[in-house]
Design an enzyme around this catalytic site. Structure first.
Site, PDB file in Angstrom:
ATOM      1  N   TRP A   1       0.839  -1.209   0.000  1.00  0.00           N
ATOM      2  CA  TRP A   1       0.000   0.000   0.000  1.00  0.00           C
ATOM      3  C   TRP A   1       0.869   1.251   0.000  1.00  0.00           C
ATOM      4  CZ3 TRP A   1      -0.516   4.189   3.286  1.00  0.00           C
ATOM      5  CH2 TRP A   1      -1.632   5.007   3.088  1.00  0.00           C
ATOM      6  N   HIS A   2       2.006   1.189   0.682  1.00  0.00           N
ATOM      7  CA  HIS A   2       2.850   2.372   0.800  1.00  0.00           C
ATOM      8  C   HIS A   2       3.625   2.685  -0.462  1.00  0.00           C
ATOM      9  CE1 HIS A   2       2.081   2.057   5.153  1.00  0.00           C
ATOM     10  NE2 HIS A   2       2.408   3.329   5.186  1.00  0.00           N
ATOM     11  N   GLY A   3       3.779   1.731  -1.353  1.00  0.00           N
ATOM     12  CA  GLY A   3       4.494   2.046  -2.575  1.00  0.00           C
ATOM     13  C   GLY A   3       4.775   0.835  -3.431  1.00  0.00           C
TER      14      GLY A   3
ATOM     15  N   PHE B   1       1.979   8.559  -1.328  1.00  0.00           N
ATOM     16  CA  PHE B   1       1.290   7.301  -1.083  1.00  0.00           C
ATOM     17  C   PHE B   1      -0.183   7.388  -1.451  1.00  0.00           C
ATOM     18  CE2 PHE B   1       4.635   7.444   2.336  1.00  0.00           C
ATOM     19  CZ  PHE B   1       5.549   6.725   1.590  1.00  0.00           C
TER      20      PHE B   1
END
Length: 462
Positions: free
Chosen positions: A314-316, A462
């Site tokens: 999800w963060h990258g 993000f």
């Protein structure tokens, strides 16, 4: 546009608050809120306004279909389709290049990458829409039949591009009826000022030092640790500062957003850290992924690693984020199972040191998106293939020792406890000095913003 910009502080913010409070009519307020939110988004991502509007219309339509055919196969089909559409948007814009790279490397192909620009806040507004759709399907919230109110929920500018992830249940009542009292407006202004100071005074300065120490090709063990400690300060004060400003703006508009941080760096284990850090994201994965997979009742270990692999992703769209997520998955597995009875018996200072050591190492994994640079950093951090220290790092440490102490104090409840105690103890302090502290905070932030070009928001990517 960012909250800590002169355009927002001097023009956009005051103008929106003035227009918003010209009438008590809720429809008028929602129209101003939606219009301001679309303008706010267009300021940085005008080309993706149609994408945001599509997300609003798709979520709104899915909710109506699910409600009309509640508990019937058509509702399930609508829910599944809506989930696929939202995750599909996220996948195409955020992960397409990453997955093409994986396929090319695995099959020795040369597929062309789409190279799409990442829409601001897509991870946040897609998750908000998903939570609404799933909650309507589960019967936990009533469907929103007003497109205007639903658009206000999804596009609300205070939390649109960097959270917190506000669930529909958090503000459903406020979308239909809210009042901006002087008390709430004052509390919102104080919260916004606190967040602005965190961002401008602490996060920006920590970020500049971090970039200086870790941005070059050569660094020592000392510069590795001091640099990543500065990043530890930066990412906390940057993101928690943004959350404070979002919550403060929400209060000034008549909404109560959920808390997103609760002094995570005072935690005594990794489990506690993730109860205190980015609370809205942790609770989202718990309620919409971990528990539906079986939670602690069925295949708990599998569920744990699935959630943390997804949290990292999800963060990258980069391997370091997946490694970062699995890193925490391993630590939480150890705390929940093999070390479950051991950790509570350890003395408190050791628990805190152990927690912060792994948190800081985790931020090292998070910081370096290039795996080669990450490996080099890890080697240097533990004294492999480099000098122990350098004069630049020693000089930087000595010069900024006061700043480090300030950050250490600011990341604890001490300032808040002392400030609230003084307000309760002295009426003069509460009446005179409390507003004065807020004014000084705003003034100091303005001065620093005027003379500083370094002003990123880390979580915008993000």
């Amino acid at each position: 546009m960012v909250f800590s910009s002169l355009m927002f502080l001097c023009v956009f913010g005051p103008l929106v608050l003035i227009l918003y409070n010209l009438s008590k009519n809720i429809t008028y307020k929602n129209i101003i809120l939606v219009a301001a939110s679309l303008f706010f988004y267009a300021w940085g991502e005008a080309m993706y306004i149609p994408l945001l509007l599509f997300a609003v219309l798709a979520g709104y339509g899915a909710g109506l279909v699910i409600d009309r055919y509640y508990a019937r196969p058509a509702a399930t089909a609508a829910m599944i389709l809506a989930v696929i559409v939202n995750l599909g948007l996220l996948g195409v814009f955020k992960y397409a290049d990453f997955f093409v790279d994986i396929v090319n490397n695995a099959l020795s192909l040369t597929l062309k990458k789409p190279s799409l620009a990442l829409p601001l806040g897509i991870s946040f507004f897609t998750f908000q829409t998903l939570s609404y759709i799933i909650d309507v399907y589960r019967g936990r919230v009533r469907v929103q039949r007003s497109l205007l109110k639903f658009a206000a929920y999804v596009s609300m500018f205070p939390q649109l591009v960097a959270g917190p992830i506000v669930r529909y249940t958090d503000i459903a009542g406020s979308l239909s009826m809210r009042r901006v009292s002087a008390k709430n407006f004052s509390a919102g202004a104080k919260r916004f000022a606190a967040g602005l100071c965190k961002k401008v005074v602490l996060a920006n300065n920590a970020g500049e030092i971090c970039t200086m120490l870790l941005g070059g090709p050569v660094y020592t063990t000392a510069s590795s640790w001091l640099g990543i400690i500065m990043y530890t300060f930066q990412i906390y004060f940057d993101f928690s500062g943004y959350s404070d400003m979002a919550i403060g703006l929400g209060k000034m508009l008549g909404f109560d957003f959920p808390e997103n941080f609760e002094y995570p760096y005072i935690s005594k284990n990794i489990t506690e850290f993730w109860r205190r850090w980015h609370i809205s994201l942790s609770s989202f994965f718990r309620d919409y992924v971990y528990i539906p997979l079986g939670g602690n009742r069925r295949s708990a270990v599998r569920n744990l690693f699935v959630v943390w692999a997804l949290t990292g992703l999800w963060h990258g769209a980069s391997w370091n984020f997946i490694i970062w997520g699995l890193f925490y998955g391993v630590l939480l597995f150890l705390e929940k199972f093999p070390l479950k009875r051991v950790i509570p018996k350890l003395i408190s200072p050791f628990c805190h040191i152990y927690t912060m050591f792994f948190v800081i190492m985790g931020w090292g994994i998070f910081y370096f998106t290039d795996i080669g640079e990450l490996w080099l950093f890890l080697q240097h951090a533990f004294g492999v293939g480099c000098d122990l220290y350098d004069l630049t790092t020693v000089s930087t440490l000595c010069t900024n020792l006061w700043f480090i102490v300030l950050c250490l104090i600011a990341m604890t409840p001490i300032p808040s406890v002392v400030f609230n105690y003084m307000c309760k103890k002295s009426k003069i302090f509460a009446v005179v000095f409390e507003p004065l502290v807020v004014i000084i905070g705003f003034a100091l932030s303005f001065v620093l913003l005027v003379g500083n070009t370094y002003n990123p928001f880390l979580y915008f990517r993000f």
